[in-house]
Design a protein around this motif. Structure first.
Motif, PDB file in Angstrom:
ATOM      1  N   THR A 341       0.856  -1.189   0.000  1.00  0.00           N
ATOM      2  CA  THR A 341       0.000   0.000   0.000  1.00  0.00           C
ATOM      3  C   THR A 341       0.891   1.238   0.000  1.00  0.00           C
ATOM      4  O   THR A 341       1.809   1.353   0.829  1.00  0.00           O
ATOM      5  N   SER A 342       0.639   2.144  -0.922  1.00  0.00           N
ATOM      6  CA  SER A 342       1.481   3.343  -1.034  1.00  0.00           C
ATOM      7  C   SER A 342       1.123   4.331   0.068  1.00  0.00           C
ATOM      8  O   SER A 342      -0.063   4.627   0.308  1.00  0.00           O
ATOM      9  N   ARG A 343       2.167   4.836   0.756  1.00  0.00           N
ATOM     10  CA  ARG A 343       1.959   5.933   1.695  1.00  0.00           C
ATOM     11  C   ARG A 343       2.167   7.278   1.005  1.00  0.00           C
ATOM     12  O   ARG A 343       1.451   8.238   1.224  1.00  0.00           O
ATOM     13  N   ASP A 344       3.191   7.358   0.182  1.00  0.00           N
ATOM     14  CA  ASP A 344       3.441   8.498  -0.676  1.00  0.00           C
ATOM     15  C   ASP A 344       4.185   8.009  -1.887  1.00  0.00           C
ATOM     16  O   ASP A 344       4.281   6.798  -2.122  1.00  0.00           O
ATOM     17  N   ALA A 345       4.739   8.896  -2.628  1.00  0.00           N
ATOM     18  CA  ALA A 345       5.379   8.510  -3.888  1.00  0.00           C
ATOM     19  C   ALA A 345       6.646   7.710  -3.668  1.00  0.00           C
ATOM     20  O   ALA A 345       7.054   6.931  -4.538  1.00  0.00           O
ATOM     21  N   ASP A 346       7.303   7.848  -2.503  1.00  0.00           N
ATOM     22  CA  ASP A 346       8.598   7.213  -2.276  1.00  0.00           C
ATOM     23  C   ASP A 346       8.561   6.151  -1.195  1.00  0.00           C
ATOM     24  O   ASP A 346       9.612   5.622  -0.812  1.00  0.00           O
ATOM     25  N   SER A 347       7.416   5.807  -0.654  1.00  0.00           N
ATOM     26  CA  SER A 347       7.354   4.798   0.413  1.00  0.00           C
ATOM     27  C   SER A 347       6.052   4.008   0.301  1.00  0.00           C
ATOM     28  O   SER A 347       5.091   4.448  -0.336  1.00  0.00           O
ATOM     29  N   CYS A 348       6.076   2.852   0.941  1.00  0.00           N
ATOM     30  CA  CYS A 348       4.898   1.980   0.934  1.00  0.00           C
ATOM     31  C   CYS A 348       4.915   1.132   2.202  1.00  0.00           C
ATOM     32  O   CYS A 348       5.936   1.046   2.899  1.00  0.00           O
ATOM     33  N   THR A 349       3.799   0.482   2.480  1.00  0.00           N
ATOM     34  CA  THR A 349       3.681  -0.393   3.654  1.00  0.00           C
ATOM     35  C   THR A 349       2.928  -1.667   3.261  1.00  0.00           C
ATOM     36  O   THR A 349       2.286  -1.737   2.209  1.00  0.00           O
ATOM     37  N   ILE A 350       3.021  -2.644   4.166  1.00  0.00           N
ATOM     38  CA  ILE A 350       2.259  -3.896   4.030  1.00  0.00           C
ATOM     39  C   ILE A 350       1.192  -3.886   5.108  1.00  0.00           C
ATOM     40  O   ILE A 350       1.480  -3.537   6.269  1.00  0.00           O
ATOM     41  N   PRO A 351      -0.054  -4.244   4.798  1.00  0.00           N
ATOM     42  CA  PRO A 351      -1.104  -4.249   5.828  1.00  0.00           C
ATOM     43  C   PRO A 351      -0.700  -5.111   7.016  1.00  0.00           C
ATOM     44  O   PRO A 351      -0.002  -6.125   6.857  1.00  0.00           O
ATOM     45  N   PRO A 352      -1.114  -4.723   8.223  1.00  0.00           N
ATOM     46  CA  PRO A 352      -0.733  -5.507   9.416  1.00  0.00           C
ATOM     47  C   PRO A 352      -1.345  -6.914   9.359  1.00  0.00           C
ATOM     48  O   PRO A 352      -2.470  -7.106   8.912  1.00  0.00           O
ATOM     49  N   LYS A 353      -0.527  -7.874   9.826  1.00  0.00           N
ATOM     50  CA  LYS A 353      -0.927  -9.295   9.830  1.00  0.00           C
ATOM     51  C   LYS A 353      -1.436  -9.733   8.458  1.00  0.00           C
ATOM     52  O   LYS A 353      -2.481 -10.377   8.329  1.00  0.00           O
ATOM     53  N   HIS A 354      -0.699  -9.339   7.468  1.00  0.00           N
ATOM     54  CA  HIS A 354      -1.067  -9.678   6.089  1.00  0.00           C
ATOM     55  C   HIS A 354      -0.973 -11.202   5.907  1.00  0.00           C
ATOM     56  O   HIS A 354       0.104 -11.795   6.123  1.00  0.00           O
ATOM     57  N   GLU A 355      -2.105 -11.827   5.566  1.00  0.00           N
ATOM     58  CA  GLU A 355      -2.156 -13.303   5.575  1.00  0.00           C
ATOM     59  C   GLU A 355      -1.137 -13.953   4.644  1.00  0.00           C
ATOM     60  O   GLU A 355      -0.419 -14.888   5.058  1.00  0.00           O
ATOM     61  N   PRO A 356      -0.992 -13.534   3.374  1.00  0.00           N
ATOM     62  CA  PRO A 356       0.023 -14.191   2.526  1.00  0.00           C
ATOM     63  C   PRO A 356       1.427 -14.098   3.101  1.00  0.00           C
ATOM     64  O   PRO A 356       2.194 -15.060   3.057  1.00  0.00           O
ATOM     65  N   LEU A 357       1.773 -12.921   3.678  1.00  0.00           N
ATOM     66  CA  LEU A 357       3.106 -12.782   4.250  1.00  0.00           C
ATOM     67  C   LEU A 357       3.257 -13.633   5.500  1.00  0.00           C
ATOM     68  O   LEU A 357       4.326 -14.206   5.749  1.00  0.00           O
ATOM     69  N   CYS A 358       2.193 -13.732   6.299  1.00  0.00           N
ATOM     70  CA  CYS A 358       2.244 -14.594   7.490  1.00  0.00           C
ATOM     71  C   CYS A 358       2.507 -16.045   7.096  1.00  0.00           C
ATOM     72  O   CYS A 358       3.324 -16.736   7.707  1.00  0.00           O
ATOM     73  N   ILE A 359       1.783 -16.503   6.083  1.00  0.00           N
ATOM     74  CA  ILE A 359       1.971 -17.889   5.627  1.00  0.00           C
ATOM     75  C   ILE A 359       3.390 -18.074   5.098  1.00  0.00           C
ATOM     76  O   ILE A 359       4.058 -19.084   5.376  1.00  0.00           O
ATOM     77  N   PHE A 360       3.884 -17.067   4.340  1.00  0.00           N
ATOM     78  CA  PHE A 360       5.246 -17.149   3.799  1.00  0.00           C
ATOM     79  C   PHE A 360       6.271 -17.254   4.936  1.00  0.00           C
ATOM     80  O   PHE A 360       7.187 -18.095   4.893  1.00  0.00           O
ATOM     81  N   CYS A 361       6.109 -16.411   5.973  1.00  0.00           N
ATOM     82  CA  CYS A 361       7.061 -16.426   7.088  1.00  0.00           C
ATOM     83  C   CYS A 361       6.962 -17.734   7.866  1.00  0.00           C
ATOM     84  O   CYS A 361       7.985 -18.259   8.331  1.00  0.00           O
ATOM     85  N   ASP A 362       5.729 -18.253   8.047  1.00  0.00           N
ATOM     86  CA  ASP A 362       5.593 -19.540   8.753  1.00  0.00           C
ATOM     87  C   ASP A 362       6.276 -20.653   7.985  1.00  0.00           C
ATOM     88  O   ASP A 362       6.953 -21.511   8.566  1.00  0.00           O
ATOM     89  N   LEU A 363       6.068 -20.675   6.662  1.00  0.00           N
ATOM     90  CA  LEU A 363       6.672 -21.742   5.865  1.00  0.00           C
ATOM     91  C   LEU A 363       8.188 -21.620   5.822  1.00  0.00           C
ATOM     92  O   LEU A 363       8.905 -22.638   5.844  1.00  0.00           O
ATOM     93  N   MET A 364       8.694 -20.385   5.749  1.00  0.00           N
ATOM     94  CA  MET A 364      10.137 -20.184   5.647  1.00  0.00           C
ATOM     95  C   MET A 364      10.819 -20.154   7.006  1.00  0.00           C
ATOM     96  O   MET A 364      12.055 -20.220   7.079  1.00  0.00           O
TER      97      MET A 364
END
Length: 1850
Positions: A341-364
């Motif tokens: 998610t874009s915060r401004d033109a030069d930065s971005c964030t990932i939604p909190p407790k983002h499910e795909p990233l959680c699954i990726f971190c659990d698997l890795m």
């Protein structure tokens, strides 16, 4: 000859065409030098004026003759140019359905986009061992050539497979690997070849993907080295990979897919072990749904996943590692779903407790917060500080994709390393064959860094290819001593220098990547400044400053500079990799542990591929600065290094080239797009090969081939004995320009086009000869026609003149006949006129007389009618008066009766109304009566009203009636009176009118009746005639029906016979199948037996190697004997019942027994080895073990006795039942003492017989149980005995020999002392037990004496009983005795269980003794029965002569007594006696050291078999079971040993097959069975075996004979196989018929009978040799027929298989040669009287194939004839022959595609095998028909040469 001279009228040329690339045309007039226009006629019928180029004035390419079109090798074409190559490939691909073609050293493979049946194991076997030019082009031929050169030249080989995506590179490489795995096998039991093949599914799943061009496209290059040992068997493999397309992991174009493994995982997501991966449908993930095509038609991803896992397991990748791989792959999929998610033109964030990233971190196994942070930030390091900078959404997405690609690349690298580890072998590699599957030249609308690297690799490969082709050409010229002239060929070294040299494109690219602000634009400007206008191969596009053009060897390619720098750097954020390295998941850090250096060299950007090279053996060490430099290696630098390594490897090997061509872009099967094909041919170097070949001398002929082909151009005086000089003389006359050809040592070299010129001269000469032959034949035909016409004209004249004479005579006869007819006609007319007048007069008279008679008749009739009228009128008046009177009287009576009835009715009504009367009658029913009364009253009222009305009406009616009646009577009277008078007149007039009408009607009716009668008569006559016709028709129909019934009966009989024959054939086929299965099992058994013997020898060697001083006796014989005894016991106990019921059931026990024997033998060998290693300590352990076993043995015996007591109790209960039944029988007999009771048909008699049969059945059952118990006891006894049979002396002797020093002797002495003490204690205990047993035996002797007395009494009583009751009485007595004795001893030993147990043991022993006695008695009974049969036959023969002197009364009165002839103790002839110790000497001299050649020539056929049987007879005569078993076992094992030692010698195998069969026939002939004694003489019947039934040994000998027969077939197949193809196909038995075609670089084997070449005569001589050897050895004639049938099948199968795989052999002339060769084989069969052996039928497929080559192949009738003729060929074989059919001369025509399709349509309903080739290894099931010998055994003399002086005749 000048090239322009070939452009004559009707010459065919190729002209360019924008659609078809090249078009064929025909010259309409000769070309003359200076012409600017050529007049051409196109194939579609148009005429064209083709303008020549005014500058170059190049003429169009000439077209090759039709006989050269479709050649296997493109270099065989006379005109070598692009249109000829393209046309040849198209004809082979479209018309002949052939996808492989040679182009010199290159194999061109066109993808058919269809599964073809040309890759089976039978095809592999057919190509194995063949020369490359002998067979049709095939990938297997290239693989065989590489394998053969590796073994012959001891040089490593390479197979380079290249082509576009979708051209079939991976499949071709896979088939080459499969060929090596099948042909070479593995050097160990680890099945390395299976592992090599198992690597394909793994690499395809992780490296292949679906593209728009290919459903299984390899997205990486690979080079697989298959390692071989010194015996050229596969020992391992190694794989290198190049340029993995990592960009596909994160992006797929439309209609494409990601790598297969991702979709396989998604398809298997529901499996329990995959639930932790949290996968779903492929459309749920960003990395697998972009192409929009997640499914490949016809592919099940779940099944493919199972295959991938199975391959991983086979390669040693454990389940835990497999799950780790799947976790990482699932993590990549979930990483692709991570959103920013874009915060401004030069930065971005990932939604909190983002499910795909959680699954990726659990698997890795990584920290969520840390990974989330570094996905949105990056670290910047300067000289002094470090900054953490946020990145934009686009940068974060690119970084995420780069991370996914990097993880996948590292996982790919890890899998490749583990596959290489699994394929690595500890054995030293002797040589290898490399298979390179690499991408071909690529050019697209937009070409980037990937295409640049691919084309750079192809430039290097093309350079290597050109140098190799050039080198081969040079070697050929040098070998043939041809003057070497430099061939100008395209050298692409300048292009390679442009790319890889200093300041080349790659160097400038790497330099720009090092610049801090380097961009694609600045790099492009550097390229322009450095190479533009300086290098001819480098160009700049006109309208672009961001692209450059390179002139490659195949084409110009424009590359877009955008993205080159980024893809060359291939960067990944280091912080993200550090997070992954810190993972708790152990496998993930393993992926990065060997990459502690830079991240960039091993990863690719979203659009790039990466090279993967083998890791170095030793890690390099250096300074940190040096490692930092290594970090900066770019993708281009790495690819250049790996490519140099590959080229070094290829240059060190002998290369073989496979160029894969994609025929169209739409994956249509067998569709050829000329434009696409030409592009690929230019790109892959095929046309360059053609150009190099065409630049020199492309056509090469040996002198003998040239002479055979162009003999027609020579005159008789030109032919010399020296073929080389002859060819030189002829060529000097035919071709004046000597530069057009050169003479080598063995070949003639021609320039391009010269062979076509020679072919034209040859065709002209043949055409002139044909014209001359036609002229002569036509003149002869016309002369014959003229003579026939002249003869016919004379015949016509003769017949015409005769006709005219006959017509004149006919005219005279007609004139005379007309005069006679006129005379008679005039007389007839006058007579007729007279008759008419006379008839008219008579008619007039008759009518007049009739008229007068009718008038008189009318008058009389009128008077008679008047009288009748009067009579009837008067009668009517009287009747009317009477009727009126009667009516009046009846009316009065009615009135009176009515009045009386009314009165009576009134009285009844009054009585009915009186209620009192009813009350008196019905007291108690007042209520009901009241109700009824009311109803009655109401009805009475109604009745009264109605009666009143009726009375009034009656009164009125009566008064009116009276009035009317009176009036009526009055009127009637007046009317009657008036009518009486008039009535009479009217009635009379009416009567007259009626009479007239009746008369007229009668006349008309008479006429109608007459007409009807005439008509009826005619109809009747017509009907009669019709009935007669119908009757005749019915008769004919009846006859036809009868005939039809007879025909139907015949047809039904024929159909029934056909069905019977078919069923018989089917049964025979089933029987043959069963025999084949059984014999295959025997073959497998013999193979395993040989394997077992080899293992035994290896074990022996292993035992002898550590202890060289130790020697032990050879145990081979004893071990084999024990094996055979083991198998024979199993056969005796279990297999014999199965054999009698179902012969096929014995196959399974045979295999199991083999397994048990092998297992038993291996354990014995292991025990022996352990014994030798442990020495004295082992002996002490054996003593202790023997003690323990002796203590355990009573317990085992106790359990056995308990079991036997239970069996005895069951026997006692059954015998009690029998006793009860016997008592019932006695009661039945005692109740009825009438004589009818005992009659045969009486009920008591039937009961008696039923009881007796049941008793006998029960006795049989009990006997079988006793035998089973006895066999179990004997087997247990034999299992226990060997453990105690080893004597101390033998052990000590062996141990003393082993010991060498004094210490060992001292230890042995101490051990001996302890052993002696132990033995002394055992001896004392045994002495005490023996004394106790002696006392017990004395008591038993006394009891047995008493029992003997009782038995004698019982015997006397039984003798008085009838025979039927004796068995039951003795059985009952024995049961009673045993029961009483058992009860007595139970009571006696109730307090002492040990004594009771010893008593039971003694009882058990007695039972065993009784069983043994019973069995001996049974054997004696069987022996006596056989003797009785023999002597009964003799007595019958003796009594035949005495029966004439004996009266019938004497015969009846004389009682019949059983014949009891004692055994004669006189000399038995036909037997040989030997001592037991001489058995080994007998076997050695008679079997092991016997030379078949001398025995076959000088002695009686089958002499060893007769000698062995005579020895068996003597052992049978002595009733020595052990001697018989030992001799037969030694014989069988010795024969096996001889065949194993000399199994490759045909004479040895044939000799022992003949003797084994003769031995088997002797065992049958003298077995005493009636079926085998039919042909025996009386003397031979006396020689039958008397004591032993050797049926089980006959079965063993039969199995041995089958094994020898199969070995014989293998031997003769190995001898015949090298001769068959050369003699049956290649050799020209009829010289000059076939001719020789140009063959190009891949020369086939010469068909000329050179020295060392096999011919048909060679085959016939070999067949004669086989036949004479078998006849000399006395082999059975039926068996010889079966061997000959098998030989002919091998000849036919191998010949047909080679015919189906060789296009050059499929011609009309070759069909004639084959038919002639087959006729010679048939003639051989006739000479040997073997036509009924079935051998000719095995050649039927070959005969039909030859006929198919010769028949017409044009019309539908021809197709129908072919379908009916070729019933022994399969559809695939017929179509293959038609596709391969090739004309050798111009007078032959090719088979059209439409005709082949017609054949396929007609054969589509035929149900046959889809297999193309015949099974040449098939062995027909063999049978051994009984063949008795007429040779008398007593006449056989033993020659002294055999060395058998120790045996003597008896």
């Amino acid at each position: 000859m000048a090239a322009s001279e070939l452009y004559t009228k009707f010459a065919r040329v190729w002209i360019p065409d924008p659609e078809e690339v090249w078009k064929s045309a025909e010259l309409l007039k000769d070309y003359k030098p200076g012409d600017k226009v050529l007049l051409l006629h196109l194939e579609e019928g148009k005429d064209l004026e083709y303008c020549l180029d005014p500058k170059t004035k190049e003429l169009p390419h000439l077209r090759n003759p039709d006989i050269l079109v479709g050649e296997n090798d493109l270099t065989a074409l006379s005109y070598l140019h692009e249109p000829a190559v393209l046309h040849n490939l198209r004809v082979r691909f479209i018309d002949s359905k052939l996808i492989y073609t040679y182009c010199g050293i290159v194999l061109v493979a066109i993808n058919p986009y269809e599964q073809l049946p040309i890759y089976g194991e039978d095809i592999i076997n057919a190509y194995s061992g063949q020369n490359m030019g002998d067979m049709d082009p095939h990938i297997f031929a290239v693989a065989e050539e590489a394998y053969k050169q590796m073994a012959r030249d001891e040089r490593n080989q390479s197979i380079i497979v290249s082509g576009e995506s979708g051209a079939g590179k991976t499949v071709s490489a896979k088939y080459a690997m499969r060929y090596f795995a099948t042909v070479s096998g593995s050097a160990s039991e680890a099945n390395v070849e299976e592992k090599v093949l198992a690597s394909n599914p793994i690499m395809e799943s992780i490296g292949n993907a679906k593209t728009t061009r290919n459903d299984n496209s390899s997205r990486f290059g690979k080079y697989i080295e298959i390692g071989f040992d010194k015996r050229y068997r596969i020992i391992g493999a190694n794989m290198r990979t190049y340029l993995l397309e990592k960009s596909r992991v994160v992006f797929q174009a439309e209609e494409e897919r990601n790598y297969h493994i991702f979709y396989q995982l998604c398809a298997s997501a529901k499996l329990p072990e995959f639930k932790m991966l949290r996968l779903g449908n492929a459309n749920d993930f960003n990395y697998t749904k972009q192409g929009g095509s997640p499914v490949i038609e016809g592919v099940d991803d779940a099944k493919e996943m199972a295959h991938t896992r199975q391959a991983c397991t086979l390669l040693g990748i454990s389940e835990s590692y497999q799950m780790g791989i799947f976790r990482i792959l699932a993590g990549i999929l979930h990483l692709g779903n991570v959103g920013f998610t874009s915060r401004d033109a030069d930065s971005c964030t990932i939604p909190p407790k983002h499910e795909p990233l959680c699954i990726f971190c659990d698997l890795m196994g990584v920290d969520y917060e840390e990974m989330c942070h570094w996905l949105c930030h990056r670290k910047l390091a300067t000289a002094t500080e470090t900054y953490i900078k946020p990145i934009s959404k686009l940068q974060a997405t690119n970084a995420r994709d780069a991370l996914a690609k990097h993880i996948y690349a590292k996982l790919f690298n890890w899998i490749v390393d583990h596959v290489n580890q699994a394929l690595h072998s500890a054995v030293k590699q002797h040589s290898f064959i490399g298979v390179l599957d690499i991408y071909g030249f690529e050019t697209f609308e937009i070409n980037s860094f990937e295409q640049f690297c691919i084309n750079y690799a192809n430039e290097k490969l093309q350079q290597q290819f050109n140098m190799h082709v050039f080198k081969l050409e040079q070697e050929e010229y040098m070998k043939e001593q041809i003057p070497w002239t430099l061939i100008d060929f395209y050298d692409n070294q300048p292009c390679i220098n442009l790319i890889e040299s200093k300041l080349g494109i790659l160097d400038l690219l790497d330099e720009e990547c090092k610049m801090p602000k380097g961009t694609d634009d600045t790099w492009a400007q550097k390229l322009y400044n450095t190479h533009l206008n300086k290098c001819a191969l480098f160009e700049k596009p006109r309208l672009s400053n961001k692209a450059f053009i390179i002139q490659h060897f195949a084409d110009k390619v424009e590359y877009q500079c955008e993205g080159f720098l980024e893809k060359n750097k291939d960067t990944v954020f280091e912080e993200q990799i550090k997070v992954l390295r810190s993972s708790k998941f152990k496998m993930l850090p393993e992926l990065f542990q060997d990459d502690e250096k830079a991240i960039s060299p091993t990863s690719a950007t979203s659009l790039g591929r990466t090279p993967l090279t083998r890791a170095p053996a030793k890690p390099t060490k250096g300074r940190p600065g040096q490692m930092a430099k290594e970090h900066k290696k770019t993708v281009g630098h790495q690819f250049r290094n790996s490519l140099h390594l590959l080229m070094e490897t290829l240059n060190a090997t002998t290369p073989h080239y496979v160029r894969c061509i994609k025929p169209n872009d739409f994956k249509f099967p067998f569709t050829f797009d000329e434009k696409r094909a030409v592009q690929q041919l230019r790109a892959c170097g095929v046309l360059e090969t053609i150009r190099i070949s065409a630049a020199g001398f492309p056509s090469r002929w040996t002198y003998q081939e040239f002479f055979s082909r162009y003999r027609v151009l020579m005159k008789q005086k030109d032919v010399l004995s020296d073929r080389k000089q002859t060819c030189k003389n002829v060529l000097e006359k035919l071709i004046l320009d000597k530069d057009k050809y050169q003479f080598g040592k063995t070949k003639i070299f021609f320039r391009a086009g010269q062979v076509a010129y020679l072919e034209k001269l040859r065709a002209d000469k043949l055409r002139a000869a044909c014209i001359r032959i036609q002229k002569t034949i036509r003149g002869w035909l016309l002369r014959k026609k003229y003579l026939r016409m002249r003869k016919a004209a004379i015949t016509v004249q003769r017949y015409v003149r005769g006709y005219q004479a006959r017509c004149y005579a006919k005219f005279l006869r007609r004139t005379k006949a007309a005069t006679i007819i006129q005379k008679y006609w005039r007389m007839y007319v006058v007579c007729r006129r007279y008759k008419i007048k006379r008839a008219a007069t008579i008619v007039l008279q008759s009518y007049l007389r009739g008229y007068l008679a009718r008038n008189r008749y009318r008058k009389i009739l009128r008077e008679h009618k008047a009288v009748i009228i009067q009579k009837w009128v008067r009668g009517w008046l009287a009747r009317t008066h009477y009727k009126r009177s009667m009516h009046a009287i009846i009316y009065l009576q009615c009135c009176f009766r009515r009045m009386m009835a009314k009165r009576e009715l009134k009285k009844l009504k009054i009585e009915a109304r009186s209620v009192e009367r009813y009350k008196k009658l019905h007291i108690g029913m007042e209520n009901k009566i009241m109700q009824l009364q009311r109803k009655v009253d109401e009805q009475n009222k109604d009745y009264k009203c109605l009666m009143e009305k009726l009375t009034n009406l009656e009164g009125i009616y009566n008064s009116e009636t009276e009035k009317l009646r009176s009036d009526l009577e009055r009127l009637q009277l007046s009317e009657e009176e008036a009518k009486v008078a008039t009535g009479r007149v009217l009635s009379l007039q009416e009567e007259i009118a009626k009479l007239r009408k009746d008369l007229e009607q009668t006349r008309s009716e008479k006429k109608c009746i007459e007409e009807r009668a005439d008509r009826y008569k005619q109809e009747t006559e017509q009907l009669v005639s019709n009935l007669k016709e119908e009757n005749t028709l019915l008769k004919q129909e009846k006859e036809s029906l009868n005939h039809r019934i007879v025909e139907q009966a015949k047809e039904m009989t024929e159909t029934m016979e056909k069905k019977l024959v078919e069923e018989t054939k089917q049964l025979e086929l089933d029987l043959n199948d069963e025999r084949l299965r059984y014999q295959n099992l025997l073959n497998e058994f013999s193979r395993l037996e040989e394997r077992y013997d080899d293992l035994k020898e290896e074990m022996t060697l292993m035992v002898h190697v550590p202890k060289p001083g130790h020697k032990r006796t050879d145990s081979t014989h004893s071990s084999n004997e024990s094996e055979y005894i083991f198998s024979s016991e199993i056969a005796e106990m279990e297999d014999i019942p199965l054999r009698t019921e179902e012969p096929t059931e014995k196959k399974v026990p045979l295999d199991m027994s083999l397994f048990l024997k092998l297992q038993k033998r291996v354990t014995e060998l292991e025990q022996e080895k352990q014994v030798m290693q442990d020495e004295l300590d082992r002996k002490e352990e054996q003593v202790l073990r023997s003690k323990a076993k002796e203590e355990e043995r009573p317990q085992i015996r106790g359990a056995e006795l308990e079991y036997e007591s239970l069996k005895r109790q069951e026997l006692e209960s059954e015998n009690k039942k029998l006793k009860n039944e016997l008592n019932e029988l006695r009661k039945a007999l005692s109740e009825k003492s009438a004589p009818e009771v005992t009659a045969p048909g009486a009920p008591a008699y039937r009961v008696l017989m039923e009881q007796l049969t049941s008793v006998s059945e029960e006795l049989d059952v009990r006997k079988e149980e006793v035998l089973i118990l006895r066999s179990q006891l004997v087997s247990q006894k034999e299992a226990i005995q060997p453990k105690n049979t080893m004597t101390d002396s033998t052990i000590l002797l062996e141990d003393v020999q082993k010991m060498k020093d004094k210490g060992e002797i001292a230890q042995a002495y101490i051990g001996l002392k302890e052993t002696n003490r132990l033995l002394e204690s055992q001896l004392q205990s045994q002495k005490r037990s023996h004394e106790n047993e002696a006392e017990a035996l004395r008591g038993e002797i006394q009891s047995l004496k008493e029992e003997n007395n009782r038995q004698q009494q019982l015997l006397a009583q039984n003798l008085q009983l009838p025979p039927e009751a004796r068995i039951e009485a003795s059985l009952q007595h024995e049961i009673t005795r045993l029961t009483n004795e058992n009860l007595y001893f139970e009571e006696l030993y109730a307090d002492d269980p040990k004594k009771y147990q010893s008593y039971r043991i003694s009882l058990y022993k007695r039972m065993i003794d009784l069983m043994e006695q019973l069995e001996k008695q049974d054997k004696t009974v069987r022996k006596l029965k056989k003797q009785l049969k023999v002597f009964a036959k003799k007595i019958g023969e003796l009594e035949v002569g005495q029966m004439e002197n004996i009266s019938p009364g004497q015969i009846i009165d004389e009682p019949i007594r059983p014949v009891n002839i004692p055994r004669k103790e006189k000399d038995f002839q036909g037997m040989l006696e030997y001592k037991k110790e001489d058995e080994q000497k007998l076997v050695k001299n008679l079997i092991l050291e016997l030379k078949p050649r001398g025995v076959a020539v000088n002695l009686i056929p089958g002499l060893p078999a007769y000698i062995l049987f005579m020895c068996v007879r003597h052992a049978d005569y002595l009733n020595d079971d052990q001697k018989v078993r030992s001799l037969l076992t030694s014989t069988i094992n010795s024969i096996k040993k001889v065949l194993k030692k000399r199994g490759d010698d045909f004479e040895t195998v044939s000799f022992w097959l003949s003797n084994t069969c003769r031995f088997l026939h002797c065992l049958k002939q003298y077995s005493g069975e009636e079926g085998f004694m039919k042909h025996n003489t009386s003397r031979q019947n006396e020689h039958c075996l008397t004591n032993f039934d050797l049926a089980e040994y006959r079965q063993v000998l039969s199995d041995l004979a089958i094994q020898i027969y199969q070995q014989l077939v293998r031997v003769l197949e190995n001898i015949l196989q090298p001769m068959i193809v050369s003699g049956m196909l290649e050799h020209e038995t009829i010289q000059g018929v076939s001719g020789v075609k140009p063959t190009g670089l891949r020369k086939r084997t010469s068909s000329i009978a050179d020295e060392g070449t096999y011919t048909l005569d060679s085959i016939l001589r070999q067949l004669n040799s086989f036949h004479s050897v078998m006849c000399q050895h006395g082999m059975d004639p039926e068996l010889i027929k079966q061997v000959v049938k098998q030989m002919f099948y091998i000849v036919g199968a191998i010949t047909l298989n080679n015919l189906l795989l060789r296009k050059d052999m499929c011609s009309w002339s070759k069909g004639m040669q084959i038919r002639y060769n087959v006729s010679q084989l048939e003639e051989w069969l006739r000479d040997k009287n073997l036509m009924n052996s079935g051998a000719k039928e095995t050649l039927e497929p070959l005969i039909q194939a030859a006929q198919l080559l010769q028949v017409k192949k044009k019309t539908d009738d021809d197709a129908e004839a072919i379908c009916s003729m070729c019933n022994a060929l399969t559809t695939a074989q017929i179509v293959k022959v038609l596709n391969l059919y090739t004309p050798v001369n111009e007078f032959e025509e090719r088979v059209s595609v439409s005709f082949i399709r017609t054949i396929q349509m007609r054969l589509r309903d035929r149900k046959d095998s889809p297999q193309l080739l015949m099974d040449a290894k098939h062995i027909f099931p063999v049978t051994f028909p009984f063949n008795p010998s007429s040779l008398a055994l007593e006449t056989i003399q033993i020659p002294a040469s055999l060395g058998l002086g120790f045996i003597s005749r008896v």
